[in-house]
Design a protein around this motif. Structure first.
Motif, mmCIF file in Angstrom:
data_model
loop_
_atom_site.group_PDB
_atom_site.id
_atom_site.type_symbol
_atom_site.label_atom_id
_atom_site.label_comp_id
_atom_site.label_asym_id
_atom_site.label_seq_id
_atom_site.Cartn_x
_atom_site.Cartn_y
_atom_site.Cartn_z
ATOM 1 N N SER A 239 0.344 3.012 -5.766
ATOM 2 C CA SER A 239 -0.712 4.006 -5.571
ATOM 3 C C SER A 239 -2.107 3.409 -5.689
ATOM 4 C CB SER A 239 -0.558 5.153 -6.574
ATOM 5 O OG SER A 239 -0.618 4.674 -7.906
ATOM 6 N N ARG A 240 -2.241 2.276 -6.432
ATOM 7 C CA ARG A 240 -3.548 1.674 -6.627
ATOM 8 C C ARG A 240 -3.475 0.167 -6.418
ATOM 9 N NH1 ARG A 240 -5.953 1.536 -11.392
ATOM 10 N NH2 ARG A 240 -3.964 1.463 -12.523
ATOM 11 N N LYS B 244 0.828 -1.208 0.000
ATOM 12 C CA LYS B 244 0.000 0.000 0.000
ATOM 13 C C LYS B 244 0.867 1.265 0.000
ATOM 14 C CE LYS B 244 -4.070 -1.851 2.380
ATOM 15 N NZ LYS B 244 -5.119 -1.366 1.482
#
Length: 324
Positions: free
Chosen positions: A77-78, A73
């Protein structure tokens, strides 16, 4: 970094998978790195294009999953940018139902893994060896329920006999349940017994192969008799697994090819694996950044046909290992 389909699924993963067993609680094993010391490895992996990360609930008794979840995480970023694999079977507690592949343990374990990873789904959920004490129908139905519930996207298996894997796949297909799409097995230049039955079976079924211990617990990465690493000095299993005369000839050939290319032994051993048609992505452990750099470089190392033949020629059949 090149990306390949996970078996015959539509999911794409990096050709190198970073094994997260090395990151978690240093008190669990001498060579395990703390969370702070692990961060540079995840950052470097992401920079190199690695998107595939493999852990297990029993690594550092759950701490590896916690570290894996937090670091991914932090670095990505995603959620869609990385693929997380974990495993279930080995016990984390002393109770009679704290391990195995019963419906009860699988249901408890997946929720515990999701909490530790802090994720709403696991991309690849793998059984950590075969469980002879539980009917395979019970295991496969429970795993299918996890997929239908959205907790798990794909299912994988790990080291077992080919007949056990065939039975599991048959049970799934006959009942309309989700079959395994990957096999995480013991495969490297020093251990090739999987070539007898498991690898041809995986090729026939379209199952992706994710070799563990691709460097034979580091033996392939260093000259013979070199025990300079923390793991090689503390690993009680290596002396029982490796050390035959045939292996010495293989190690000599690895050294010769490495010298000819001006690369490390680890790059040659990993490149050999990546040249095998059934292999999707070897699972590489790294406790030094140079280990990670070798793995990334191996993905681009092209070995000539005669080099591949020379590396494989000294191998002699041996007893099966890694199914326990």
């Amino acid at each position: 970094m090149d990306y390949v389909r996970l078996g015959t699924t539509g999911l794409k993963v990096s050709k190198i998978c970073l094994g997260m067993m090395s990151y978690g609680d240093p008190g669990w094993r001498d060579w395990v790195l703390s969370e702070a010391d692990s961060l540079p490895f995840i950052e470097s992996a992401a920079e190199a294009g690695i998107t595939f990360f493999d852990t297990a609930d029993m690594y550092s008794l759950g701490v590896s999953e916690e570290v894996t979840g937090r670091l991914l995480k932090e670095v990505f970023s995603r959620r869609e940018e990385y693929v997380v694999a974990t495993k279930v079977r080995f016990p984390l507690g002393e109770g009679p139902n704290d391990g195995g592949l019963s419906r009860g343990h699988i249901m408890d374990a997946v929720d515990a893994s999701l909490r530790r990873l802090d994720l709403d789904h696991i991309d690849l959920y793998q059984i950590h060896r075969f469980d002879p004490e539980t009917p395979i129908e019970e295991t496969m139905q429970a795993l299918d329920d996890l997929v239908r519930a959205g907790k798990v996207r794909y299912l994988g298996a790990s080291s077992m006999a080919a007949w056990q894997f065939a039975k599991a796949q048959h049970v799934a297909v006959m009942n309309g349940w989700t079959p395994f799409v990957t096999m995480q097995n013991h495969y490297n230049l020093l251990y090739r017994e999987e070539e007898r039955e498991m690898l041809p079976q995986c090729a026939d079924m379209g199952v992706g192969v994710l070799p563990w211990s691709p460097l034979a617990r580091g033996v392939l990465a260093r000259p013979p008799a070199d025990t300079s690493t923390t793991r090689s000095r503390s690993d009680q299993f290596t002396p029982h697994l490796f050390g035959s005369d045939e292996e010495a000839a293989i190690l000599d050939e690895v050294g010769r090819v490495a010298e000819a290319h001006g690369v490390s032994r680890a790059q040659v051993a990993l490149a050999w694996l990546l040249h095998q048609p059934t292999v999707t992505a070897p699972i590489v452990g790294a406790t030094k950044l140079a280990h990670l750099e070798d793995a990334v470089a191996a993905a681009d190392l092209v070995l000539e046909e005669q080099e591949l033949e020379a590396l494989g020629a000294p191998y002699q059949p041996r007893p099966t290992l890694g199914h326990e």
